[in-house]
Design a protein around this motif. Sequence first.
Motif, PDB file in Angstrom:
ATOM      1  N   LYS A 132     -11.160  16.962  19.451  1.00 32.22           N
ATOM      2  CA  LYS A 132     -11.944  18.375  19.340  1.00 32.22           C
ATOM      3  C   LYS A 132     -11.493  19.226  17.709  1.00 32.22           C
ATOM      4  CE  LYS A 132     -15.402  16.584  22.926  1.00 32.22           C
ATOM      5  NZ  LYS A 132     -15.865  16.980  23.883  1.00 32.22           N
ATOM      6  N   LYS A 133     -10.234  19.385  18.474  1.00 35.52           N
ATOM      7  CA  LYS A 133     -10.113  20.424  17.791  1.00 35.52           C
ATOM      8  C   LYS A 133      -9.793  20.016  16.340  1.00 35.52           C
ATOM      9  CE  LYS A 133      -7.314  24.196  18.821  1.00 35.52           C
ATOM     10  NZ  LYS A 133      -6.641  25.680  19.998  1.00 35.52           N
ATOM     11  N   LYS A 177     -12.830  19.780  14.069  1.00 32.94           N
ATOM     12  CA  LYS A 177     -13.341  21.440  14.223  1.00 32.94           C
ATOM     13  C   LYS A 177     -12.567  22.050  13.360  1.00 32.94           C
ATOM     14  CE  LYS A 177     -15.506  22.739  18.083  1.00 32.94           C
ATOM     15  NZ  LYS A 177     -15.485  23.753  19.423  1.00 32.94           N
ATOM     16  N   LEU A 217     -13.686  20.093   9.813  1.00 32.05           N
ATOM     17  CA  LEU A 217     -14.464  19.924   9.181  1.00 32.05           C
ATOM     18  C   LEU A 217     -15.187  21.447   8.200  1.00 32.05           C
ATOM     19  CD1 LEU A 217     -17.285  19.296   9.561  1.00 32.05           C
ATOM     20  CD2 LEU A 217     -18.079  20.612  11.296  1.00 32.05           C
ATOM     21  N   GLY A 218     -14.199  22.601   9.350  1.00 33.24           N
ATOM     22  CA  GLY A 218     -14.026  23.823   8.603  1.00 33.24           C
ATOM     23  C   GLY A 218     -13.396  23.875   7.117  1.00 33.24           C
TER      24      GLY A 218
END
Length: 74
Positions: free
Chosen positions: A11-12, A15, A18-19
């Motif tokens: 998940k990290k 993220k 995606l950023g």
Amino acid sequence: MNLELNNKVIKKVLKIALGIVLFLLLTVSIALLLFQYKPVQTWAAKKATAYLSKNWRLRLISRAFISNPLQPLS
């Protein structure tokens, strides 16, 4: 326990990815919008002309570079 840790890491990483993608898209979008304005196009043309004149020892004169990225080249 190990599976839970893997999910948190995944998940990290997602993220962060995606950023990065959103940052790149935003940067490109802003650049395209800025290049719609003639003063920005003129500034970029002068910078490019100065670079080519200095590094390639070409004699170039430019006043403005007007482009529309939404229209195809013909």
